[in-house]
Write a protein that holds these residues in place. Sequence first.
Motif, PDB file in Angstrom:
ATOM      1  N   ALA A  26       0.816  -1.219   0.000  1.00 40.42           N
ATOM      2  CA  ALA A  26       0.000   0.000   0.000  1.00 40.42           C
ATOM      3  C   ALA A  26       0.847   1.265   0.000  1.00 40.42           C
ATOM      4  O   ALA A  26       0.404   2.324  -0.478  1.00 40.42           O
ATOM      5  CB  ALA A  26      -0.936  -0.001   1.217  1.00 40.42           C
ATOM      6  N   GLN A  27       2.075   1.182   0.508  1.00 42.06           N
ATOM      7  CA  GLN A  27       2.947   2.353   0.583  1.00 42.06           C
ATOM      8  C   GLN A  27       3.706   2.611  -0.713  1.00 42.06           C
ATOM      9  O   GLN A  27       4.280   3.683  -0.896  1.00 42.06           O
ATOM     10  CB  GLN A  27       3.958   2.182   1.728  1.00 42.06           C
ATOM     11  N   LEU A  28       3.750   1.632  -1.601  1.00 44.53           N
ATOM     12  CA  LEU A  28       4.583   1.748  -2.798  1.00 44.53           C
ATOM     13  C   LEU A  28       4.250   2.949  -3.684  1.00 44.53           C
ATOM     14  O   LEU A  28       5.172   3.630  -4.165  1.00 44.53           O
ATOM     15  CB  LEU A  28       4.515   0.449  -3.610  1.00 44.53           C
ATOM     16  N   PRO A  29       2.978   3.246  -3.944  1.00 49.31           N
ATOM     17  CA  PRO A  29       2.696   4.406  -4.804  1.00 49.31           C
ATOM     18  C   PRO A  29       3.305   5.696  -4.265  1.00 49.31           C
ATOM     19  O   PRO A  29       3.810   6.513  -5.049  1.00 49.31           O
ATOM     20  CB  PRO A  29       1.164   4.470  -4.820  1.00 49.31           C
ATOM     21  N   GLU A  30       3.284   5.880  -2.955  1.00 52.71           N
ATOM     22  CA  GLU A  30       3.874   7.086  -2.375  1.00 52.71           C
ATOM     23  C   GLU A  30       5.397   7.038  -2.450  1.00 52.71           C
ATOM     24  O   GLU A  30       6.048   8.021  -2.792  1.00 52.71           O
ATOM     25  CB  GLU A  30       3.422   7.228  -0.919  1.00 52.71           C
ATOM     26  N   ILE A  31       5.974   5.880  -2.142  1.00 57.99           N
ATOM     27  CA  ILE A  31       7.433   5.740  -2.173  1.00 57.99           C
ATOM     28  C   ILE A  31       7.983   5.977  -3.580  1.00 57.99           C
ATOM     29  O   ILE A  31       9.041   6.581  -3.756  1.00 57.99           O
ATOM     30  CB  ILE A  31       7.839   4.335  -1.674  1.00 57.99           C
ATOM     31  N   LEU A  32       7.239   5.533  -4.587  1.00 55.86           N
ATOM     32  CA  LEU A  32       7.701   5.603  -5.975  1.00 55.86           C
ATOM     33  C   LEU A  32       7.051   6.743  -6.761  1.00 55.86           C
ATOM     34  O   LEU A  32       7.092   6.766  -7.984  1.00 55.86           O
ATOM     35  CB  LEU A  32       7.409   4.269  -6.685  1.00 55.86           C
ATOM     36  N   LYS A  33       6.474   7.701  -6.071  1.00 53.22           N
ATOM     37  CA  LYS A  33       5.690   8.741  -6.742  1.00 53.22           C
ATOM     38  C   LYS A  33       6.490   9.549  -7.756  1.00 53.22           C
ATOM     39  O   LYS A  33       5.933  10.052  -8.744  1.00 53.22           O
ATOM     40  CB  LYS A  33       5.065   9.669  -5.708  1.00 53.22           C
ATOM     41  N   ASP A  34       7.798   9.703  -7.535  1.00 55.12           N
ATOM     42  CA  ASP A  34       8.612  10.506  -8.448  1.00 55.12           C
ATOM     43  C   ASP A  34       9.374   9.663  -9.461  1.00 55.12           C
ATOM     44  O   ASP A  34      10.243  10.170 -10.175  1.00 55.12           O
ATOM     45  CB  ASP A  34       9.607  11.353  -7.645  1.00 55.12           C
ATOM     46  N   ASP A  35       9.073   8.367  -9.512  1.00 56.35           N
ATOM     47  CA  ASP A  35       9.801   7.450 -10.380  1.00 56.35           C
ATOM     48  C   ASP A  35       8.953   7.036 -11.574  1.00 56.35           C
ATOM     49  O   ASP A  35       7.728   6.946 -11.485  1.00 56.35           O
ATOM     50  CB  ASP A  35      10.213   6.202  -9.603  1.00 56.35           C
ATOM     51  N   ALA A  36       9.628   6.771 -12.685  1.00 57.15           N
ATOM     52  CA  ALA A  36       8.947   6.294 -13.894  1.00 57.15           C
ATOM     53  C   ALA A  36       9.148   4.804 -14.107  1.00 57.15           C
ATOM     54  O   ALA A  36       8.385   4.167 -14.832  1.00 57.15           O
ATOM     55  CB  ALA A  36       9.461   7.056 -15.114  1.00 57.15           C
ATOM     56  N   ALA A  37      10.191   4.244 -13.477  1.00 58.67           N
ATOM     57  CA  ALA A  37      10.523   2.843 -13.704  1.00 58.67           C
ATOM     58  C   ALA A  37      11.112   2.231 -12.446  1.00 58.67           C
ATOM     59  O   ALA A  37      11.537   2.941 -11.521  1.00 58.67           O
ATOM     60  CB  ALA A  37      11.511   2.722 -14.869  1.00 58.67           C
TER      61      ALA A  37
END
Length: 487
Positions: A12-23
């Motif tokens: 559940a936390q992944l979208p926030e952790i990776l919010k600035d990433d494209a890949a």
Amino acid sequence: MSTPNPSEITVAQLPEILKDDAAVKVGGVDIDGMLRGKLMAKSKFLSVAEKGFGFCSVVFGWDMHDQTYFKELKVSNAENGYRDIIAIPDLSSFRRIPWENDVPFFLVSFVDPDTNETLNTCPRSLLSRTVDKLKAQGMGAMAGAEFEFYQFRAPTSHDGPEANSSSTAQFLKDKPVHQLPSLTEGMFGYSLTRPVHNQEWYYSVFDTCSKFRCGIEGWHTESGPGVFEAALEFGEIKEMADRAALFKLTVKSIGSKFGITPCFMAKPRAGLPGNSGHMHVSLVDSAGKNLLWRGEEDLNAPWPDVRYLSDIGRHFLAGLIDGLPDVMPIFAPTINSYKRLVENYWAPVTVSWGLEHRAASIRVITPPTASPKATRFEVRVPGADTNSHLVLATILALGWRGVEKKMEIKLPPLGKGQDVGGAADKGERLAKSLKDGTATMMRPGSVAREALGDEFVEHFGGTREHEIKLWDEAVTDWEVKRYIETV
């Protein structure tokens, strides 16, 4: 860019952790210890982070140069169409790759799609299953790793100015190995001046490993031209295995940027010391207390070497001693590995052990020379060319077998000043070749089969038989030079 505690990350936390990433980059460990993986779109990764994704099983069906095994092995073969297996991301392995613009990275473990159970041939899973046996008894294991390795200057590529490991491979297609230049010359272990000759590379390796969560505890020159040694930061055994694999990835990646090719072969140069991959292991309780330390001196110990070693520690040591001859292909997995394991080169060649004995196969480290919390075993047989997940899984499985069976140490310690393989060494001579070691490991009823399981032994042994076949069919420069004119 803040990094959360990886051990606490949830899907559940992944979208926030990776919010600035494209890949996102992912990688799994194959049977040779190589990381195999790919770059994924973030949207794809988020959709598979929980239940995993299909990953071609051929990574367990071919060798380190992508040649399919001559023997059809169960997990991946032509008959099953080199089907997909399931790769499950390990969220606790989250890192960012410093030399690739901090792209997110996760390790994966592999699952059998038919049984939904961890793949018996997956190195990370093999270690996890062994650790789970200890966990069920309220115990855990800690480990440390040391790697020696040569550094060569990568020649300029024929296709452009950049010098990296690929250009080294190209160079060796039509040039003899001895023409490959070393990073430094001469024998100069623990030098404080030699690292300054390549200072930017030297500190870049140290700093990058720290950023990539495979930190180095000690980093120095070893005796040999271009040889360095790294001792990785001590930690929980599964994390240690991951760090060891990621350390090699880091060193190779940073080396390429500096025109340097690291070499983890066990014996790259004839007449010079080989590259070891010593492993340190201890057992702990749920509170982190060292379980190998006896607590007080045993004045009635069978040998002074174990007077501070607990009963569980003695059983663990007995298990290592009993099983060592049957697991040699894991500790020495290549044809070249056995060039290192010869007499008179500071390499262990027999089943041997002793307190603070650096010539023995198993160095016992206890008080009074070490603190109680540092009580451990150093297994000195493995070379730098090993798969650290398999090595640590094997050490733990052999030792735990000794604990479960309450095995007794069947061999006296090697005395100080006594040579390994000498008259005073009562231990069995370890395999002298991959062929002999593989035959011993794969025989019916071997300790390897009992400790690691038939399915793993059949697969791993089959991969080693492939390596042996390629060697048996090879014609070397030595042969041609020796016989071309004279026979």
